[in-house]
Motif scaffolding. Structure first.
Motif, mmCIF file in Angstrom:
data_model
loop_
_atom_site.group_PDB
_atom_site.id
_atom_site.type_symbol
_atom_site.label_atom_id
_atom_site.label_comp_id
_atom_site.label_asym_id
_atom_site.label_seq_id
_atom_site.Cartn_x
_atom_site.Cartn_y
_atom_site.Cartn_z
ATOM 1 N N UNK A 147 -1.450 3.466 -11.206
ATOM 2 C CA UNK A 147 -0.138 4.050 -10.902
ATOM 3 C C UNK A 147 -0.088 4.647 -9.501
ATOM 4 N N UNK A 148 -1.216 5.204 -9.042
ATOM 5 C CA UNK A 148 -1.262 5.848 -7.730
ATOM 6 C C UNK A 148 -2.490 5.340 -6.965
ATOM 7 N N UNK A 149 -2.348 4.236 -6.253
ATOM 8 C CA UNK A 149 -3.500 3.656 -5.551
ATOM 9 C C UNK A 149 -4.182 4.616 -4.591
ATOM 10 N N UNK A 150 -3.382 5.409 -3.858
ATOM 11 C CA UNK A 150 -3.954 6.501 -3.081
ATOM 12 C C UNK A 150 -4.529 6.181 -1.726
ATOM 13 N N UNK A 151 -4.620 4.927 -1.336
ATOM 14 C CA UNK A 151 -5.203 4.616 -0.033
ATOM 15 C C UNK A 151 -4.470 3.478 0.633
ATOM 16 N N UNK A 179 4.341 2.171 1.989
ATOM 17 C CA UNK A 179 2.909 2.399 2.095
ATOM 18 C C UNK A 179 2.191 1.873 0.854
ATOM 19 N N UNK A 180 1.013 1.262 1.016
ATOM 20 C CA UNK A 180 0.259 0.776 -0.150
ATOM 21 C C UNK A 180 0.021 1.873 -1.186
ATOM 22 N N UNK A 181 -0.216 3.089 -0.723
ATOM 23 C CA UNK A 181 -0.485 4.203 -1.641
ATOM 24 C C UNK A 181 0.671 4.458 -2.592
ATOM 25 N N UNK A 189 -10.009 1.088 6.490
ATOM 26 C CA UNK A 189 -9.331 2.082 5.662
ATOM 27 C C UNK A 189 -7.922 2.358 6.180
ATOM 28 N N UNK A 190 -7.470 1.558 7.154
ATOM 29 C CA UNK A 190 -6.156 1.796 7.758
ATOM 30 C C UNK A 190 -5.190 0.627 7.581
ATOM 31 N N UNK A 191 -5.652 -0.595 7.762
ATOM 32 C CA UNK A 191 -4.766 -1.758 7.607
ATOM 33 C C UNK A 191 -4.423 -1.928 6.132
ATOM 34 N N UNK A 192 -3.146 -2.096 5.782
ATOM 35 C CA UNK A 192 -2.773 -2.308 4.383
ATOM 36 C C UNK A 192 -3.413 -3.580 3.826
ATOM 37 N N UNK A 193 -3.908 -3.472 2.607
ATOM 38 C CA UNK A 193 -4.561 -4.610 1.945
ATOM 39 C C UNK A 193 -3.874 -4.868 0.613
ATOM 40 N N UNK A 204 7.199 -5.928 0.908
ATOM 41 C CA UNK A 204 7.488 -4.497 0.826
ATOM 42 C C UNK A 204 6.721 -3.710 1.893
ATOM 43 N N UNK A 205 5.467 -4.086 2.125
ATOM 44 C CA UNK A 205 4.657 -3.382 3.125
ATOM 45 C C UNK A 205 5.193 -3.642 4.530
ATOM 46 N N UNK A 206 5.562 -4.889 4.804
ATOM 47 C CA UNK A 206 6.111 -5.208 6.121
ATOM 48 C C UNK A 206 7.423 -4.469 6.379
ATOM 49 N N UNK A 207 8.115 -4.113 5.296
ATOM 50 C CA UNK A 207 9.378 -3.386 5.435
ATOM 51 C C UNK A 207 9.187 -1.869 5.405
ATOM 52 N N UNK A 208 7.912 -1.427 5.390
ATOM 53 C CA UNK A 208 7.661 -0.007 5.574
ATOM 54 C C UNK A 208 7.074 0.765 4.404
#
Length: 292
Positions: free
Chosen positions: A97-101, A251-253, A76-80, A245-249
């Motif tokens: 629109x809002x993945x949330x996690x 958040x998946x949420x 529940x912590x590593x971006x997927x 985008x995630x590697x550049x900061x």
């Protein structure tokens, strides 16, 4: 990245790796890819997800719905970043629109896609009245596909016959049931099992003289009749953009899940001829690729 089978590598990784390169990543220098395959065995995904998480990746990519569920359960912590059929319905995200996690990515399913497959068969065979549908009872999203197909079938005035295939040994009985039930055509809901065993499915469809439509272009390229679905090359290019985008900061949420925008129709005209079918010019004009 967790994937289904090595045979899918060309169409998954060529586009994914190319987009990463376009974004400035050099594999082995500025980025490292750890790849694990399930080999067509969905029960291996939890093990593979745990193994990858043990490597402490910055991002985990799941290349299908079953892999995505396993990854979500494992962390529940590593971006997927997922490429999945129905991320909301599968409980991967709270909303598109809002993945949330910790999960975001792309959906490769919409209702029009399933309806279009039925419509294509009807255009190819105007007198079509009964269609067999191969689905996997262990793949939850196939229930959504089935409900969508039922709505489309009522609109088109055709009857559906359900064929449940959850193991390799189910293929022969399923095809026997289709011909025994007077099915005139076949729709295959794609999953890891059908992708891995596509040569066998294509051969059985030919032996039973069942015109079949699939979701992935690999099926008509290997001798199946036709396919219609989201462009996976496009989806995996976009998945690479999510990774960037995630590697550049980001958040998946905060990254909305995108739906498919590019669809492709592939027709194998040689297979149509072998089945005694003349493909109407209107279908040929719609096709992204015609295999002669």
């Amino acid at each position: 990245m967790a994937g289904g089978d090595e045979a899918t590598a060309p169409w998954i990784f060529a586009a994914f790796r190319q987009r990463l390169a376009e974004l400035g990543y050099v594999e082995g220098q500025s980025i490292a890819l750890e790849v694990r395959w399930a080999g067509g065995r969905a029960e291996r995904y939890p093990e593979l997800a745990t193994e990858l998480i043990g490597l402490k990746p910055e991002v985990l990519v799941a290349s299908n719905s079953t892999a995505a569920i396993a990854a979500k359960k494992a962390t529940q912590t590593i971006p997927i970043v997922v490429v999945a059929a129905d991320p909301v319905g599968l409980g991967l995200v709270e909303s598109l629109a809002r993945p949330g996690g910790n999960v975001t990515g792309l959906s490769f399913f919409n209702e029009e896609m399933i309806a279009k497959r039925l419509q294509l068969l009807k255009e190819l065979m105007p007198g079509l009245a009964r269609i067999a549908v191969m689905k996997n009872p262990t793949v939850s999203v196939h229930a959504t596909f089935w409900r969508t197909a039922e709505v489309a079938a009522r609109t088109l005035g055709v009857v559906l016959q359900s064929l449940e295939v959850g193991r390799p040994e189910d293929f022969e009985p399923a095809f026997a049931a289709a011909t025994g039930g007077d099915a005139q055509a076949l729709i295959v809901f794609d999953d890891v099992l059908t992708i891995v065993h596509r040569p066998r499915i294509i051969a059985l469809a030919a032996a039973h003289r069942l015109p079949a439509v699939y979701g992935l272009r690999e099926f008509p390229k290997d001798g199946g009749l036709m396919s219609f679905g989201a462009s996976f090359a496009d989806l995996f290019r976009r998945a690479a953009t999510y990774v960037d985008k995630i590697l550049k900061g980001t958040k998946p949420a905060n990254l909305p899940v995108e739906q498919p925008t590019t669809f492709e129709l592939v027709i194998n005209r040689k297979t149509a001829s072998a089945l005694g079918l003349a493909v109407p010019p209107i279908l040929l004009a719609q096709a992204d690729e015609v295999i002669e």
